[in-house]
Structure formats: structure tokens, C-alpha cells
Design a protein around this motif. Sequence first.
Motif, PDB file in Angstrom:
ATOM      1  N   UNK A 113       0.828  -1.212   0.000  1.00  0.00           N
ATOM      2  CA  UNK A 113       0.000   0.000   0.000  1.00  0.00           C
ATOM      3  C   UNK A 113       0.859   1.257   0.000  1.00  0.00           C
ATOM      4  N   UNK A 114       0.499   2.215  -0.839  1.00  0.00           N
ATOM      5  CA  UNK A 114       1.175   3.518  -0.833  1.00  0.00           C
ATOM      6  C   UNK A 114       0.675   4.294   0.387  1.00  0.00           C
ATOM      7  N   UNK A 115       1.578   4.655   1.284  1.00  0.00           N
ATOM      8  CA  UNK A 115       1.200   5.349   2.517  1.00  0.00           C
ATOM      9  C   UNK A 115       1.584   6.832   2.485  1.00  0.00           C
ATOM     10  N   UNK A 116       1.811   7.370   1.286  1.00  0.00           N
ATOM     11  CA  UNK A 116       2.231   8.765   1.155  1.00  0.00           C
ATOM     12  C   UNK A 116       1.290   9.736   1.853  1.00  0.00           C
ATOM     13  N   UNK A 117       0.000   9.451   1.837  1.00  0.00           N
ATOM     14  CA  UNK A 117      -0.978  10.377   2.417  1.00  0.00           C
ATOM     15  C   UNK A 117      -1.209  10.161   3.910  1.00  0.00           C
ATOM     16  N   UNK A 118      -0.604   9.159   4.484  1.00  0.00           N
ATOM     17  CA  UNK A 118      -0.802   8.885   5.916  1.00  0.00           C
ATOM     18  C   UNK A 118       0.161   9.709   6.762  1.00  0.00           C
ATOM     19  N   UNK A 119      -0.408  10.482   7.679  1.00  0.00           N
ATOM     20  CA  UNK A 119       0.436  11.231   8.613  1.00  0.00           C
ATOM     21  C   UNK A 119       1.029  10.309   9.661  1.00  0.00           C
ATOM     22  N   UNK A 120       0.280   9.257  10.004  1.00  0.00           N
ATOM     23  CA  UNK A 120       0.747   8.279  10.987  1.00  0.00           C
ATOM     24  C   UNK A 120       0.245   6.905  10.571  1.00  0.00           C
ATOM     25  N   UNK A 121       1.077   5.908  10.724  1.00  0.00           N
ATOM     26  CA  UNK A 121       0.654   4.554  10.367  1.00  0.00           C
ATOM     27  C   UNK A 121      -0.337   3.990  11.367  1.00  0.00           C
ATOM     28  N   UNK A 122      -0.497   4.654  12.489  1.00  0.00           N
ATOM     29  CA  UNK A 122      -1.466   4.214  13.493  1.00  0.00           C
ATOM     30  C   UNK A 122      -2.866   4.721  13.179  1.00  0.00           C
ATOM     31  N   UNK A 123      -3.025   5.588  12.163  1.00  0.00           N
ATOM     32  CA  UNK A 123      -4.339   6.061  11.732  1.00  0.00           C
ATOM     33  C   UNK A 123      -4.954   5.028  10.802  1.00  0.00           C
ATOM     34  N   UNK A 124      -6.014   4.403  11.222  1.00  0.00           N
ATOM     35  CA  UNK A 124      -6.683   3.413  10.387  1.00  0.00           C
ATOM     36  C   UNK A 124      -6.057   2.045  10.494  1.00  0.00           C
ATOM     37  N   UNK A 125      -6.518   1.138   9.622  1.00  0.00           N
ATOM     38  CA  UNK A 125      -5.989  -0.230   9.669  1.00  0.00           C
ATOM     39  C   UNK A 125      -4.525  -0.266   9.242  1.00  0.00           C
ATOM     40  N   UNK A 126      -3.778  -1.261   9.701  1.00  0.00           N
ATOM     41  CA  UNK A 126      -2.366  -1.359   9.304  1.00  0.00           C
ATOM     42  C   UNK A 126      -2.243  -1.478   7.785  1.00  0.00           C
ATOM     43  N   UNK A 127      -1.313  -0.745   7.187  1.00  0.00           N
ATOM     44  CA  UNK A 127      -1.140  -0.828   5.734  1.00  0.00           C
ATOM     45  C   UNK A 127      -0.464  -2.138   5.327  1.00  0.00           C
ATOM     46  N   UNK A 128      -0.686  -2.552   4.080  1.00  0.00           N
ATOM     47  CA  UNK A 128       0.013  -3.717   3.532  1.00  0.00           C
ATOM     48  C   UNK A 128       1.469  -3.340   3.325  1.00  0.00           C
ATOM     49  N   UNK A 129       2.391  -4.055   3.948  1.00  0.00           N
ATOM     50  CA  UNK A 129       3.812  -3.718   3.820  1.00  0.00           C
ATOM     51  C   UNK A 129       4.426  -4.258   2.537  1.00  0.00           C
ATOM     52  N   UNK A 130       5.651  -3.846   2.263  1.00  0.00           N
ATOM     53  CA  UNK A 130       6.422  -4.446   1.180  1.00  0.00           C
ATOM     54  C   UNK A 130       6.671  -5.912   1.522  1.00  0.00           C
ATOM     55  N   UNK A 131       6.951  -6.700   0.501  1.00  0.00           N
ATOM     56  CA  UNK A 131       7.304  -8.100   0.752  1.00  0.00           C
ATOM     57  C   UNK A 131       8.811  -8.193   0.928  1.00  0.00           C
ATOM     58  N   UNK A 132       9.217  -8.984   1.920  1.00  0.00           N
ATOM     59  CA  UNK A 132      10.627  -9.182   2.228  1.00  0.00           C
ATOM     60  C   UNK A 132      10.928 -10.676   2.226  1.00  0.00           C
ATOM     61  N   UNK A 133      12.133 -11.001   1.737  1.00  0.00           N
ATOM     62  CA  UNK A 133      12.588 -12.395   1.784  1.00  0.00           C
ATOM     63  C   UNK A 133      14.042 -12.388   2.223  1.00  0.00           C
ATOM     64  N   UNK A 134      14.327 -13.125   3.286  1.00  0.00           N
ATOM     65  CA  UNK A 134      15.683 -13.211   3.809  1.00  0.00           C
ATOM     66  C   UNK A 134      16.591 -13.911   2.796  1.00  0.00           C
ATOM     67  N   UNK A 135      17.676 -13.255   2.429  1.00  0.00           N
ATOM     68  CA  UNK A 135      18.666 -13.841   1.514  1.00  0.00           C
ATOM     69  C   UNK A 135      19.886 -14.361   2.262  1.00  0.00           C
ATOM     70  N   UNK A 136      20.360 -13.591   3.210  1.00  0.00           N
ATOM     71  CA  UNK A 136      21.615 -13.907   3.893  1.00  0.00           C
ATOM     72  C   UNK A 136      21.619 -13.349   5.292  1.00  0.00           C
TER      73      UNK A 136
END
Length: 136
Positions: A113-136
Motif C-alpha cells: 500500500x502507498x502510505x504517502x498520504x498517511x500522517x501516521x501509520x497508526x491512523x486506520x488499519x495497518x497498511x500492507x507492507x512491502x514483501x521481504x525475503x531473507x537472503x543472507x
Amino acid sequence: NLAFESLTTTPDRRYLFTATENALAQDGPPSEAGISSPSRLLRYDLEARRWDRQWLYPVEPPRFRPQPGAVRAAGLVDLEAIDAGHLLALERSFERGHGYDIRIFAVETAGAEDISSRLAMTDGPPPRPVRKRLLL
């Protein structure tokens, strides 16, 4: 500390990326034992000369078990852009008595989710984060 620490451009020099090492004060706590920190990953369009996207990047908690009173820290400390939507992320944690722990993740922004317009991530439901995969 805990603010902007990383900086990279895509190989075609179209986009610049940076991220906060840990959460901004309004977004949540810094990473600590058992708690991830909601960092902001930002992308700047160098041709348009404007910030065009922002995503939630969850910084991993330190891997060491905390000792009472021990100095410890964790954060997103570097990025390497592969293209406009893929990066490598370097996270490090430290605890006095254990030393450093370094992890490299493959990161993908598609579907986050693009969170550019959110002043705080605690406003509203948690946004969908980037996907991460451990490489090393």
C-alpha cells in the motif's frame, strides 16, 4: 539516529530510494526484542522531481535475547535498488555482549500500500507492507 540512513538510485538513475532506520515517532516504536518497527520506504522520481511513493517496511526485531539493562539496537541501515520496485535491504542489530547481527533481504514493493498520504501509520488499519525475503 533512527531517521534516514540509506540512499540508493536505480541503475537507470530514474528513481532515488531512502528509508527511515526505524519508525517515526508517530508511526510506532523502534525495533526491540520481539517487536518489529514500521519504517517508511520512500521513492523519489528524479525526472518529475517529486516524491511519488511511500511504503511500510517492517524492520525486524533484534535476534538476540535481551539481557536486563543491555544496550541494543536494530534498524534498516542500507538499500541497493535493483529497479523501480525491487531492492536489497541491509538490516543490522547490536547488543552489548553479543555483538552485531547482519541480515540482507530481497524487497518487492508490488502489492504494498502507498502510505504517502498517511500522517501516521497508526491512523486506520495497518497498511500492507512491502514483501521481504531473507537472503543472507
